[in-house]
Motif scaffolding. Structure first.
Motif, PDB file in Angstrom:
ATOM      1  N   MET A   1      63.579  37.509  74.066  1.00  0.00           N
ATOM      2  CA  MET A   1      63.637  38.754  72.971  1.00  0.00           C
ATOM      3  C   MET A   1      62.725  38.799  72.033  1.00  0.00           C
ATOM      4  SD  MET A   1      67.222  40.041  73.914  1.00  0.00           S
ATOM      5  CE  MET A   1      66.865  39.206  75.728  1.00  0.00           C
ATOM      6  N   GLY A   2      62.646  40.553  71.152  1.00  0.00           N
ATOM      7  CA  GLY A   2      62.009  41.059  70.296  1.00  0.00           C
ATOM      8  C   GLY A   2      62.342  40.215  68.956  1.00  0.00           C
ATOM      9  N   LEU A   3      62.316  40.395  68.321  1.00  0.00           N
ATOM     10  CA  LEU A   3      62.319  40.500  66.277  1.00  0.00           C
ATOM     11  C   LEU A   3      61.853  40.496  66.154  1.00  0.00           C
ATOM     12  CD1 LEU A   3      63.996  37.754  65.535  1.00  0.00           C
ATOM     13  CD2 LEU A   3      61.487  36.046  64.345  1.00  0.00           C
ATOM     14  N   LEU A   4      62.351  41.777  65.026  1.00  0.00           N
ATOM     15  CA  LEU A   4      62.020  42.643  63.429  1.00  0.00           C
ATOM     16  C   LEU A   4      63.118  42.003  62.375  1.00  0.00           C
ATOM     17  CD1 LEU A   4      60.802  45.100  63.325  1.00  0.00           C
ATOM     18  CD2 LEU A   4      63.147  46.260  63.144  1.00  0.00           C
ATOM     19  N   LEU A   5      61.747  42.028  61.276  1.00  0.00           N
ATOM     20  CA  LEU A   5      62.039  40.947  60.171  1.00  0.00           C
ATOM     21  C   LEU A   5      61.678  42.483  58.799  1.00  0.00           C
ATOM     22  CD1 LEU A   5      59.155  38.119  59.548  1.00  0.00           C
ATOM     23  CD2 LEU A   5      61.383  38.707  60.732  1.00  0.00           C
ATOM     24  N   GLY A   6      63.090  42.133  57.948  1.00  0.00           N
ATOM     25  CA  GLY A   6      63.440  43.213  57.000  1.00  0.00           C
ATOM     26  C   GLY A   6      63.391  42.793  55.810  1.00  0.00           C
ATOM     27  N   ASN A   7      63.201  43.487  54.686  1.00  0.00           N
ATOM     28  CA  ASN A   7      63.961  43.124  53.613  1.00  0.00           C
ATOM     29  C   ASN A   7      65.059  42.813  52.939  1.00  0.00           C
ATOM     30  OD1 ASN A   7      63.013  42.493  50.131  1.00  0.00           O
ATOM     31  ND2 ASN A   7      62.466  43.851  50.102  1.00  0.00           N
TER      32      ASN A   7
END
Length: 405
Positions: free
Chosen positions: A81-87
Motif C-alpha cells: 500500500m502507498g503512504l502519504l503524510l500530512g500536517n
C-alpha cells in the motif's frame, strides 16, 4: 477595506467563522481528546539528544523516508500500500478535497453513458455522443462535486469541503444511539454520487463504532473514494487497515495525535499506490518539518511507552463511564454513551448543558459543550478521559453542580 473584502473574498468564506480553540491556561484540560501523560524523563532526554542531530539549516526530506519506514513498521501498514503524510489529518482531508474533479466536470457515470451509446447512433461522432452524455450529466448532477459524511461527525469534513468549493452532504445518524442509518446513507450516495465519503471509525464526537458490515456496503456502493478515518485507533481493536486492497476505492486515514503526539501535527493516509501517487501531486513540498520528522521517528521506535499510556487511558475510560453512571443513579440527569475513543459523550438534563459547562470551567475544568452544534447533540457535553486525578476532580465538580441544581 470592507468593500475590498467583499470584492475579493468568496461570499461562502465570509459567511464562515474561524475554528475556535478556547484558552485552557490554568485549567484541567478535558476538551480536546489529548493524551494527558507527558513522556518519561529518561525518554525526553534521549529525544533531545536525537534532536541535536537535526539540520535546521536544511529543508526536510521531502518524502520523510525514515518516518515513513517507522510508521509502516509500527502501524503494520501493508507493504503493497502507498503512504502519504500530512500536517495533521486536516491537511490530508484538504489534499483529498483539492484533488477531486473540478466543478462542472462530468463523472465516470457520464463517460459510461457515452461509452454505452457508442455505435448506437449512426452518423454521430464520438464527440457528439460525449457532448450529449456530458450535457445530461451536468443537468442531472449537482453543479459542484460532493463530499459526503455522517452527522454529527468531525467538523473539518464540512469545513474543508466548503473551503475547497465542494458541496457537503451530511447523513444524519440514528438519534437514539448514534448508529449508522444504512438505508439513508445508501440513498444519499445514490442521490449525490459523492466523489469523497468520510467515515470516522470510531466517530467523533459520539465515540461509537459503526457496524463494519454497513461500512462494507457503503464502500461497495460508492462511486468515489471512501476514507475510513481511524484517528482514535489507539483506543479500539477495530480497524479497516488490514482490509486495504479489498476494495479499489478504500483509503484509511490516521493520526499520531491521540497516541500522545498531538503537538507534532502528523497524519497519514494509506491505500492503493495508484491513489496515493495522484494525491501526492497536491501535497505542498516539505510539509513535514525537520523537527516533526525526527521527533515522530524517535517516538515510534519507543512505541511501547505510548502503548502503556493508551492502555491506561482505556482502563480509565471504563472507570470514568462507571463513575458518570453512578453519579446519575437512574435520575436522568446524566446519560453517558458507550465509547471506543478517549472521550465520553454525555447527555444532560434539558437546558442544563451550558450551566454545567460554565460551572465546571469556574471550578478549573474545561470540557466541550456540544449543545447547539447539531440537533442530535442537544444537551450534550463531551469529556476527554484524563488522568485518574483529573477524572476524580471532574466527578467531584459535577456532583456538586448536580446537587446544587
Amino acid at each position: 477595506m470592507s468593500d475590498l473584502i467583499e470584492t475579493l473574498i468568496r461570499p461562502d468564506i465570509q459567511a464562515l467563522k474561524a475554528y475556535h480553540v478556547p484558552d485552557a491556561t490554568g485549567l484541567i484540560k478535558l476538551d480536546a481528546m489529548e493524551n494527558p501523560y507527558r513522556w518519561p524523563e529518561a525518554l525526553r532526554d534521549d529525544w533531545l539528544a536525537a534532536l541535536r542531530e537535526a539540520e535546521l539549516n536544511r529543508y526536510p526530506d521531502p518524502s520523510a523516508r525514515a518516518l515513513q519506514a517507522a510508521l509502516r513498521e509500527a502501524m503494520s501498514i501493508p507493504p503493497d500500500m502507498g503512504l502519504l503524510l500530512g500536517n495533521g489529518s486536516d491537511e490530508l482531508i484538504q489534499m483529498l478535497a483539492l484533488a477531486v474533479a473540478a466543478p462542472g466536470r462530468p463523472g465516470r457515470s457520464a463517460r459510461a453513458d457515452a461509452d454505452k451509446a457508442r455505435g448506437d447512433a449512426p452518423g454521430e461522432t464520438l464527440g457528439d455522443v460525449l457532448d450529449e452524455a456530458f450535457s445530461r450529466a451536468s443537468k442531472a448532477a449537482p453543479s459542484r462535486p460532493t463530499l459526503l459524511s455522517l452527522d454529527p461527525g468531525f467538523v473539518m469534513y464540512r469545513m474543508i469541503a466548503r473551503f475547497a468549493g465542494l458541496e457537503y452532504a451530511g447523513v444524519a445518524l440514528n438519534g437514539s444511539d448514534f448508529s449508522l442509518d444504512l438505508d439513508a446513507t445508501l440513498a444519499a450516495i445514490e442521490r449525490h454520487r459523492p466523489l469523497l465519503t468520510f467515515i470516522a471509525y470510531p466517530n467523533n464526537p459520539t465515540g461509537n463504532l459503526f457496524d463494519p458490515a454497513a461500512i462494507e456496503r457503503i464502500i461497495a456502493a460508492s462511486p468515489g473514494l471512501v476514507i475510513v478515518d481511524e484517528a482514535y485507533a489507539p483506543f479500539t481493536d477495530a480497524s479497516f487497515l488490514p482490509r486495504l486492497g479489498d476494495w479499489p476505492n478504500l483509503l484509511v486515514m490516521r493520526t499520531v495525535s491521540k497516541m500522545g503526539l498531538a503537538g507534532l501535527r502528523l497524519g497519514y493516509l494509506a491505500g492503493p499506490a495508484e491513489w496515493i501517487e495522484q494525491l501526492d501531486k497536491v501535497r505542498l513540498p516539505y510539509n513535514i518539518n525537520v523537527l516533526s520528522q525526527a521527533s515522530a521517528t524517535f517516538a515510534l521506535r519507543h512505541r511501547a511507552v505510548f502503548d502503556t499510556q493508551t492502555a491506561t487511558i482505556r482502563a480509565e475510560r471504563g472507570r470514568l463511564a462507571s463513575a458518570l453512571a453512578e453519579l446519575d443513579t437512574g435520575r436522568g440527569r446524566l446519560q453517558p454513551f458507550p465509547s471506543d475513543a478517549n472521550f465520553i459523550l454525555v447527555r444532560v438534563q434539558r437546558g442544563r448543558a451550558g450551566a454545567l459547562f460554565d460551572g465546571l470551567r469556574e471550578r478549573g475544568i474545561l470540557i466541550k459543550n456540544l449543545d447547539g452544534a447539531h440537533p442530535l447533540l442537544a444537551d450534550c457535553l463531551r469529556i476527554t478521559v484524563g488522568t485518574p486525578d483529573e477524572n476524580a476532580a471532574l466527578i467531584d465538580a459535577l456532583a456538586a453542580l448536580l446537587e446544587g441544581g
